[in-house]
Scaffold this active site. Structure first.
Site, PDB file in Angstrom:
ATOM      1  N   PHE A 121       0.828  -1.226   0.000  1.00  0.00           N
ATOM      2  CA  PHE A 121       0.000   0.000   0.000  1.00  0.00           C
ATOM      3  C   PHE A 121       0.856   1.269   0.000  1.00  0.00           C
ATOM      4  O   PHE A 121       0.617   2.203   0.775  1.00  0.00           O
ATOM      5  CB  PHE A 121      -0.947   0.048   1.205  1.00  0.00           C
ATOM      6  CG  PHE A 121      -2.047  -0.980   1.220  1.00  0.00           C
ATOM      7  CD1 PHE A 121      -2.409  -1.691   0.088  1.00  0.00           C
ATOM      8  CD2 PHE A 121      -2.756  -1.231   2.399  1.00  0.00           C
ATOM      9  CE1 PHE A 121      -3.445  -2.627   0.120  1.00  0.00           C
ATOM     10  CE2 PHE A 121      -3.790  -2.161   2.444  1.00  0.00           C
ATOM     11  CZ  PHE A 121      -4.123  -2.857   1.306  1.00  0.00           C
ATOM     12  N   SER A 190      -5.179  -7.763   1.034  1.00  0.00           N
ATOM     13  CA  SER A 190      -3.792  -7.659   0.572  1.00  0.00           C
ATOM     14  C   SER A 190      -2.930  -8.523   1.482  1.00  0.00           C
ATOM     15  O   SER A 190      -3.065  -8.474   2.706  1.00  0.00           O
ATOM     16  CB  SER A 190      -3.299  -6.217   0.644  1.00  0.00           C
ATOM     17  OG  SER A 190      -1.888  -6.217   0.516  1.00  0.00           O
ATOM     18  N   THR A 193       0.208  -6.296   3.961  1.00  0.00           N
ATOM     19  CA  THR A 193       0.071  -5.463   5.159  1.00  0.00           C
ATOM     20  C   THR A 193      -0.165  -6.441   6.302  1.00  0.00           C
ATOM     21  O   THR A 193      -1.130  -7.214   6.260  1.00  0.00           O
ATOM     22  CB  THR A 193      -1.114  -4.476   5.010  1.00  0.00           C
ATOM     23  OG1 THR A 193      -0.805  -3.568   3.951  1.00  0.00           O
ATOM     24  CG2 THR A 193      -1.370  -3.685   6.284  1.00  0.00           C
ATOM     25  N   LYS A 232     -13.447  -6.830  -0.848  1.00  0.00           N
ATOM     26  CA  LYS A 232     -12.515  -7.597  -1.686  1.00  0.00           C
ATOM     27  C   LYS A 232     -11.812  -8.660  -0.859  1.00  0.00           C
ATOM     28  O   LYS A 232     -11.189  -8.352   0.157  1.00  0.00           O
ATOM     29  CB  LYS A 232     -11.494  -6.660  -2.325  1.00  0.00           C
ATOM     30  CG  LYS A 232     -10.546  -7.384  -3.285  1.00  0.00           C
ATOM     31  CD  LYS A 232      -9.847  -6.414  -4.196  1.00  0.00           C
ATOM     32  CE  LYS A 232      -8.844  -7.100  -5.093  1.00  0.00           C
ATOM     33  NZ  LYS A 232      -8.184  -6.150  -5.992  1.00  0.00           N
TER      34      LYS A 232
HETATM   35  C1  LIG Z   1       1.470  -4.814  -8.400  1.00  0.00           C
HETATM   36  C2  LIG Z   1       0.095  -5.071  -7.857  1.00  0.00           C
HETATM   37  C3  LIG Z   1      -0.439  -4.202  -6.893  1.00  0.00           C
HETATM   38  C4  LIG Z   1      -1.728  -4.430  -6.387  1.00  0.00           C
HETATM   39  N1  LIG Z   1      -2.248  -3.552  -5.476  1.00  0.00           N
HETATM   40  C5  LIG Z   1      -3.518  -3.729  -5.041  1.00  0.00           C
HETATM   41  C6  LIG Z   1      -4.119  -2.787  -4.158  1.00  0.00           C
HETATM   42  O1  LIG Z   1      -3.515  -1.769  -3.794  1.00  0.00           O
HETATM   43  N2  LIG Z   1      -5.386  -3.023  -3.749  1.00  0.00           N
HETATM   44  C7  LIG Z   1      -6.107  -4.110  -4.148  1.00  0.00           C
HETATM   45  O2  LIG Z   1      -7.271  -4.261  -3.753  1.00  0.00           O
HETATM   46  N3  LIG Z   1      -5.567  -5.016  -5.004  1.00  0.00           N
HETATM   47  C8  LIG Z   1      -4.304  -4.845  -5.449  1.00  0.00           C
HETATM   48  N4  LIG Z   1      -3.768  -5.749  -6.326  1.00  0.00           N
HETATM   49  C9  LIG Z   1      -4.553  -6.954  -6.691  1.00  0.00           C
HETATM   50  C10 LIG Z   1      -5.265  -6.806  -8.045  1.00  0.00           C
HETATM   51  O3  LIG Z   1      -6.230  -5.777  -7.980  1.00  0.00           O
HETATM   52  C11 LIG Z   1      -5.954  -8.130  -8.437  1.00  0.00           C
HETATM   53  O4  LIG Z   1      -6.942  -8.420  -7.464  1.00  0.00           O
HETATM   54  C12 LIG Z   1      -4.996  -9.303  -8.528  1.00  0.00           C
HETATM   55  O5  LIG Z   1      -3.770  -8.903  -9.075  1.00  0.00           O
HETATM   56  C13 LIG Z   1      -5.559 -10.448  -9.379  1.00  0.00           C
HETATM   57  O6  LIG Z   1      -5.866 -10.004 -10.688  1.00  0.00           O
HETATM   58  P1  LIG Z   1      -4.876 -10.178 -11.974  1.00  0.00           P
HETATM   59  O7  LIG Z   1      -4.469 -11.616 -12.019  1.00  0.00           O
HETATM   60  O8  LIG Z   1      -5.679  -9.706 -13.133  1.00  0.00           O
HETATM   61  O9  LIG Z   1      -3.698  -9.281 -11.702  1.00  0.00           O
HETATM   62  C14 LIG Z   1      -2.481  -5.546  -6.835  1.00  0.00           C
HETATM   63  C15 LIG Z   1      -1.931  -6.402  -7.806  1.00  0.00           C
HETATM   64  C16 LIG Z   1      -0.670  -6.176  -8.318  1.00  0.00           C
HETATM   65  C17 LIG Z   1      -0.114  -7.125  -9.351  1.00  0.00           C
END
Ligand SMILES: Cc1cc2nc3c(=O)[nH]c(=O)nc-3n(C[C@H](O)[C@H](O)[C@H](O)COP(=O)(O)O)c2cc1C
Length: 358
Positions: A121, A190, A193, A232
């Site tokens: 975060f 997440s 954290t 989430k």
């Molecule tokens: C670099 C990175 C940072 C992320 N930061 C957050 C975040 O700040 N808050 C959140 O709810 N999800 C965060 N995610 C999770 C994504 O929103 C998503 O739920 C997760 O990556 C699965 O989707 P994907 O396979 O399409 O990436 C992050 C993902 C990545 C790769």
């Protein structure tokens, strides 16, 4: 992260992948922030697929959204609107600015179309976030009377706030983002954290959502506007845990669930470079677990409860599979890194076609 559309992204990707992942990400976001709302935005703009669906009382212009974490400080909302997303979620924002974990903290696993991150975060805090949100113009642009894209604001807690006081951070963020959000996401999943995911467990979730629901009630009374709340969750949950979460969401009048965040599991990437880095794994290797959680949620929640499916969408077929698993709409993050902005239209069009075929 991509700056150029379709085939051009094939040329840009090797250039971007030549940089450390976080540096490439920052370069791209800087480029998007500078070019949005200028003629240069045509480098990544694409017509939005029209496939409206109503969910939690909101009209989503199409069923493909940007997942949280890509634009943590809400700097590039108009650029993502131009790419044709039906909805964009920015954040996670915390009450105060914080640097996140030490670098390096983001890794590519290109053999599996995957990323591992332990950003923690990193963000500029609520005030800066809200100033950026208020600068965004997507709601004003109203192209040809079409409904604007929807904006989700994703909230979390500061690392320095003890977990017993987490609720104070969520309430402070909720107060701040409420007037500016089409929906608000409570991020309790997440892995980066400390102890955040313990908020998903029974009593902690009950207490957190109780306080949030009460505050939402007060905010709605005051503003005469009831903003939907989505929660989430992680993919690293068994069926029993998913069922308890589902019941708790419904008990507290939550409006939807976003499944899923990144995974702590590493079986799908074992032996690959960076596989043992700490953090959350995203992209293709999380797809199966995310789809499993989506279908368990659908079974537990019944047909009407909104589910936003996210995790491992790298193609139009993956987007369709997420809907088949039980999601109403989908989000992408890692797919955008590996496939570029063309994936947005491709996925949205496939879902539109799937609907007319159904
Ligand atoms: C670099 C990175 C940072 C992320 N930061 C957050 C975040 O700040 N808050 C959140 O709810 N999800 C965060 N995610 C999770 C994504 O929103 C998503 O739920 C997760 O990556 C699965 O989707 P994907 O396979 O399409 O990436 C992050 C993902 C990545 C790769």
């Amino acid at each position: 992260m991509p700056l150029l559309p379709s085939s051009l992204y094939g040329l840009a990707r090797p250039f971007l992948f030549g940089f450390d992942p976080e540096h490439a990400h920052e370069l791209t976001l800087d480029g998007l922030a500078r070019t949005q709302n200028t003629p240069l935005a045509c480098a990544y703009a694409a017509p939005r697929v029209d496939d409206p669906v109503t969910l939690a009382g909101l009209e989503f212009p199409n069923r493909v959204g940007l997942a949280a974490g890509l634009d943590k400080n809400a700097r590039c909302i108009d650029a993502f609107a131009a790419m044709g997303f039906g909805f964009v979620e920015v954040g996670t924002v915390t009450p105060k600015a914080q640097p996140g974990n030490p670098k390096p903290r983001m890794f590519r696993l290109p053999q599996r179309d995957a990323l591992i991150n332990r950003l923690g975060f990193n963000n500029e805090g609520l005030d800066a976030f809200l100033a950026n949100v208020q600068k965004a113009r997507f709601r004003r642009s109203g192209s040809g009377g079409r409904k604007p894209m929807l904006l989700g604001l994703n909230i979390g807690k500061n690392a320095a706030t003890p977990i017993e006081k987490a609720v104070d951070d969520y309430l402070a963020c909720l107060d701040g983002v409420y007037p500016h959000a089409d929906y608000v996401t409570i991020n309790i999943s997440s892995p980066n954290t400390a102890n955040l995911r313990t908020l998903q467990s029974d009593e902690a979730l009950d207490a957190l959502l109780g306080a949030i629901a009460e505050r939402r009630h007060a905010l709605a009374e005051r503003s005469h506007r009831r903003v939907p709340l989505f929660v989430k969750i992680a993919p690293d949950l068994d069926e029993g845990q998913v069922a308890v979460i589902a019941a708790t969401l419904q008990r507290h009048g939550m409006d939807g669930v976003i499944a899923t965040n990144t995974t702590l599991a590493r079986d799908a990437v074992a032996g690959l470079p960076h596989a043992n880095e700490a953090g959350g794994l995203s992209g293709a290797p999380v797809r199966e677990a995310s789809n499993r959680v989506v279908s368990q949620l659908r079974a537990a929640l019944g047909p009407a409860f909104p589910i936003i499916g996210v995790g491992g969408i790298l193609s139009a077929a993956d987007a369709r599979a997420k809907i088949a698993a039980g999601a109403d709409v989908v989000q992408i993050y890692t797919g955008l890194i590996y496939r570029g902005p063309a994936l947005v239209r491709e996925a949205a069009q496939a879902l539109l076609q799937g609907r007319s075929a159904a």
